[in-house]
Scaffold this motif. Structure first.
Motif, mmCIF file in Angstrom:
data_model
loop_
_atom_site.group_PDB
_atom_site.id
_atom_site.type_symbol
_atom_site.label_atom_id
_atom_site.label_comp_id
_atom_site.label_asym_id
_atom_site.label_seq_id
_atom_site.Cartn_x
_atom_site.Cartn_y
_atom_site.Cartn_z
ATOM 1 N N UNK A 199 0.854 -1.191 0.000
ATOM 2 C CA UNK A 199 0.000 0.000 0.000
ATOM 3 C C UNK A 199 0.891 1.242 0.000
ATOM 4 N N UNK A 200 0.376 2.397 -0.431
ATOM 5 C CA UNK A 200 1.167 3.639 -0.385
ATOM 6 C C UNK A 200 1.470 4.050 1.060
ATOM 7 N N UNK A 201 2.450 4.943 1.209
ATOM 8 C CA UNK A 201 2.868 5.392 2.533
ATOM 9 C C UNK A 201 1.740 6.095 3.279
ATOM 10 N N UNK A 202 0.788 6.708 2.537
ATOM 11 C CA UNK A 202 -0.288 7.467 3.185
ATOM 12 C C UNK A 202 -1.247 6.576 3.961
ATOM 13 N N UNK A 203 -1.136 5.259 3.777
ATOM 14 C CA UNK A 203 -1.966 4.340 4.545
ATOM 15 C C UNK A 203 -1.370 4.041 5.920
ATOM 16 N N UNK A 204 -0.147 4.469 6.166
ATOM 17 C CA UNK A 204 0.523 4.141 7.420
ATOM 18 C C UNK A 204 -0.088 4.897 8.589
ATOM 19 N N UNK A 205 -0.203 4.202 9.699
ATOM 20 C CA UNK A 205 -0.720 4.782 10.931
ATOM 21 C C UNK A 205 0.447 5.316 11.755
ATOM 22 N N UNK A 206 0.527 6.632 11.974
ATOM 23 C CA UNK A 206 1.650 7.176 12.750
ATOM 24 C C UNK A 206 1.624 6.744 14.214
ATOM 25 N N UNK A 207 0.500 6.200 14.673
ATOM 26 C CA UNK A 207 0.423 5.720 16.052
ATOM 27 C C UNK A 207 0.995 4.333 16.237
ATOM 28 N N UNK A 208 1.486 3.712 15.170
ATOM 29 C CA UNK A 208 2.048 2.366 15.273
ATOM 30 C C UNK A 208 3.345 2.391 16.082
ATOM 31 N N UNK A 209 3.533 1.458 17.003
ATOM 32 C CA UNK A 209 4.769 1.445 17.805
ATOM 33 C C UNK A 209 6.011 1.022 17.025
ATOM 34 N N UNK A 210 5.842 0.435 15.872
ATOM 35 C CA UNK A 210 6.988 0.006 15.068
ATOM 36 C C UNK A 210 6.992 0.767 13.742
ATOM 37 N N UNK A 211 8.123 0.800 13.057
ATOM 38 C CA UNK A 211 8.149 1.438 11.742
ATOM 39 C C UNK A 211 7.109 0.818 10.814
ATOM 40 N N UNK A 212 6.510 1.672 10.000
ATOM 41 C CA UNK A 212 5.387 1.231 9.160
ATOM 42 C C UNK A 212 5.827 0.148 8.183
ATOM 43 N N UNK A 213 5.038 -0.900 8.109
ATOM 44 C CA UNK A 213 5.244 -1.970 7.133
ATOM 45 C C UNK A 213 4.195 -1.788 6.049
ATOM 46 N N UNK A 214 4.635 -1.385 4.866
ATOM 47 C CA UNK A 214 3.700 -1.153 3.773
ATOM 48 C C UNK A 214 3.905 -2.110 2.611
#
Length: 364
Positions: A209-224
């Motif tokens: 998925x594109x980076x804009x789908x990432x949740x900034x509240x995730x405790x780990x770096x976004x996995x896209x």
């Protein structure tokens, strides 16, 4: 007998006029609010017009802008009439305009009712246009070099970030389209070539998925990338990683946003209708109370105000009679026009004339 008649003293007439004057200017403020909400709604639709399949949804904001302007003008006029109503000289100037003004207010209330109904009924049309528009937006996400679609990527990314959503229905919608342009694919890479050749349509599909789908509240770096491959990431299970990316679809998020706005505006328009009906009734009481004063030169005298000069049944019967009379007049006029069109001269009675034919003479 007048319908809902009320006795008015000077004090009651003054209070009624002052109260109506204040409420009319409150309605002017509400008209400004409806106008502003129409402008805001139109801007919000324009901002995401690329994600909508058509422009039918702009009917509602256009009507809101129109009724907001009409409400400001009509209520400002009503406030001026109430302000001048206690001055006989000034009120005489407005008196001939009151009946057309009240009829205009009735038509305006019908327009307000139509606008309120459209605010509720057009939500389904907005839902459909969002569904189709978002589907096309995801499909054309990669076409940043195509005229007319250059800003589709930016619009969709900003929408997903702002509304905390991903895809049309959910993030899996990105798995079904090639959202990376071929110009950014290394076709000499065996893995890329195998992925393209393995697809019937020659598309580069992947579970990313594109980076804009990432949740900034995730405790780990976004996995896209490789979202459904647990072995591709350490300590990762895509079935329980709810904080990694947004799981809510953008269609649901946008529809919730627009429908809540349309519901709020619809309720505001209904409140405006109720206020307008109240103002019309108050203005009718005020005008009839001023007209029925026993001694216009003595402001202390009592008077009687009413909503209808006759009862409800008598008023409707009189209205139906007028409509029937008007219909008969129209029929007579049409008949007269038809007779004039024929233009047949009539022979006076008692006279005769001869018409000669091949078979003989006929007396007329």
């Amino acid at each position: 007998m007048p319908f809902m008649s009320v006795k008015f003293s000077l004090q009651k007439r003054v209070k009624l006029a002052q109260g109506l004057w204040m409420l009319y200017w409150v309605s002017v403020i509400m008209g400004i609010l409806v106008f502003s909400l129409g402008i805001f709604f139109k801007i919000e639709l324009r901002k995401r017009s690329e994600l909508m399949d058509n422009n039918e949804s702009h009917l509602v904001p256009n009507l809101l802008i129109l009724v907001g302007m009409l409400a400001c003008g009509a209520n400002a006029f009503g406030g001026k009439v109430c302000h001048d109503s206690l001055d006989p000289i000034k009120f005489a100037k407005w008196k001939p305009m009151l009946k057309p003004y009240l009829l205009m207010c009735c038509g305006f209330n019908v327009l307000l009712l139509m606008t309120a109904l459209l605010c509720f009924l057009m939500q389904f049309a907005v839902y459909l246009t969002l569904a189709e528009g978002l589907k096309n937006g995801i499909k054309f996400y990669k076409d940043t070099d195509t005229p007319g679609r250059c800003f589709m990527k930016r619009t969709l990314d900003m929408t997903q970030i702002e509304f905390r959503c991903c895809g049309n229905n959910n993030f899996r919608d990105w798995f079904e389209v090639q959202w990376i342009s071929n110009r950014y694919l290394d076709m000499s890479n065996d893995e890329v070539k195998d992925r393209v050749l393995s697809n019937v349509e020659g598309k580069y599909l992947m579970d990313s998925v594109p980076f804009s789908c990432c949740n900034p509240g995730s405790p780990r770096p976004c996995i896209q990338h490789h979202l459904t491959n647990n072995s591709a990431h350490y300590d990762y299970d895509h079935r329980i990683e709810e904080l990694n990316i947004w799981t809510r679809g953008c269609r649901e998020a946008l529809f919730s946003y627009y429908s809540s706005m349309m519901n709020s505006i619809g309720v505001l328009v209904i409140i405006t209708i109720l206020l307008e009906v109240g103002y019309m009734a108050g203005l009718k009481y005020l005008s009839t109370a001023l007209e029925t004063m026993a001694d216009p030169e003595n402001p202390e005298c009592e008077s009687e105000g009413w909503l209808l000069e006759k009862g409800v049944k008598e008023t409707f019967a009189e209205l139906l009679t007028k409509l029937k009379t008007l219909g008969k007049i129209n029929q007579v006029e049409e008949g007269g026009d038809a007779q004039e069109g024929l233009n047949i001269p009539l022979k006076p009675s008692g006279s005769q004339s001869e018409v000669r034919t091949e078979t003989g003479t006929i007396l007329l």
